[in-house]
Design a protein around this motif. Structure first.
Motif, short mmCIF file in Angstrom:
data_model
loop_
_atom_site.label_atom_id
_atom_site.label_comp_id
_atom_site.label_asym_id
_atom_site.label_seq_id
_atom_site.Cartn_x
_atom_site.Cartn_y
_atom_site.Cartn_z
N UNK A 33 69.33 24.80 17.66
CA UNK A 33 70.23 25.75 18.31
C UNK A 33 71.62 25.15 18.57
N UNK A 34 71.83 23.88 18.28
CA UNK A 34 73.09 23.21 18.62
C UNK A 34 74.23 23.65 17.72
N UNK A 35 75.40 23.74 18.34
CA UNK A 35 76.60 24.03 17.58
C UNK A 35 77.10 22.75 16.91
N UNK A 36 78.00 22.93 15.96
CA UNK A 36 78.61 21.77 15.31
C UNK A 36 79.33 20.92 16.35
N UNK A 37 80.01 21.55 17.29
CA UNK A 37 80.69 20.81 18.36
C UNK A 37 79.72 19.90 19.10
N UNK A 38 78.58 20.44 19.49
CA UNK A 38 77.60 19.65 20.23
C UNK A 38 77.05 18.49 19.41
N UNK A 39 76.77 18.73 18.14
CA UNK A 39 76.26 17.66 17.28
C UNK A 39 77.31 16.58 17.09
N UNK A 40 78.55 16.97 16.86
CA UNK A 40 79.62 15.98 16.68
C UNK A 40 79.78 15.12 17.92
N UNK A 41 79.87 15.75 19.09
CA UNK A 41 80.14 15.01 20.32
C UNK A 41 78.91 14.30 20.87
N UNK A 42 77.78 14.99 20.94
CA UNK A 42 76.61 14.45 21.61
C UNK A 42 75.74 13.57 20.72
N UNK A 43 75.57 13.97 19.48
CA UNK A 43 74.66 13.24 18.61
C UNK A 43 75.36 12.20 17.74
N UNK A 54 84.15 27.22 24.77
CA UNK A 54 82.87 27.61 24.19
C UNK A 54 82.83 29.07 23.75
N UNK A 55 84.00 29.71 23.67
CA UNK A 55 84.08 31.12 23.30
C UNK A 55 84.95 31.35 22.07
N UNK A 56 85.49 30.29 21.51
CA UNK A 56 86.35 30.43 20.34
C UNK A 56 87.73 30.95 20.68
N UNK A 57 88.17 30.72 21.90
CA UNK A 57 89.47 31.26 22.33
C UNK A 57 90.55 30.21 22.55
N UNK A 58 90.20 28.92 22.59
CA UNK A 58 91.21 27.92 22.94
C UNK A 58 91.63 27.01 21.79
#
Length: 171
Positions: A33-43, A54-58
């Protein structure tokens, strides 16, 4: 075990795959269920890509996927198998900054720096397809990247200068 319970148990398992990040194959195990952001940063511990809304707005989490700027908070890591992912960590070559990074430093375009990785990656994607964009085109391209510090003037100037540096022949 009934089918519903089996699916829930399977969803909790780790996915193991090889991602191509900054030109290198990287073996990684993560929850599906992880996003690419989470995998890049956390894993993968590539923390240059910033966690923003986390909403694609920034735009703070923008990375390149197959050369196209993508908001990594909206991309499932599972969808990235076999695709080339480039993060801000992949811009510099050793101690030599990418022309955009050097231009940002020279123009004071990175104030607090939080938005800078996403803007750099978005600008790189633009300049790879349009080596000499107009100011209006630059403004349009980074319109999804929010910055609260600079007022954008230095950012536009840095991208224009970075484009010029990228067009110059390598010495």
């Amino acid at each position: 075990m009934n089918v519903g319970v089996e699916k829930k148990v399977a969803a909790r398992r780790q996915v193991q795959m090889t991602l191509r990040v900054n030109g290198e194959p990287v073996e990684v195990s993560f929850s599906p269920y992880k996003t690419l952001l989470e995998v890049l940063r956390e894993d993968l511990r590539l923390t240059g890509t910033k966690h923003g809304c986390e909403l694609g707005e920034c735009g703070a989490c923008a990375v390149l996927v197959d050369g196209v700027a993508q908001l990594s908070c909206l991309v499932l890591a599972l969808d990235c198998e076999g695709r080339h992912i480039e993060t801000v960590e992949g811009l510099a070559h050793g101690t030599e900054l990418h022309p955009l990074q050097a231009a940002f430093a020279d123009h004071g375009a990175a104030q607090c720096g939080y938005c800078t990785p996403g803007i750099l990656m978005t600008a790189k994607a633009l300049l790879e397809t349009e080596p000499n964009p107009s100011r209006e085109r630059i403004q349009e391209a980074i319109s999804g990247n929010l910055c609260r510090c600079t007022g954008y003037q230095q950012i536009y100037e840095a991208i224009e200068d970075g484009a010029r540096r990228m067009r110059e022949p390598v010495k």
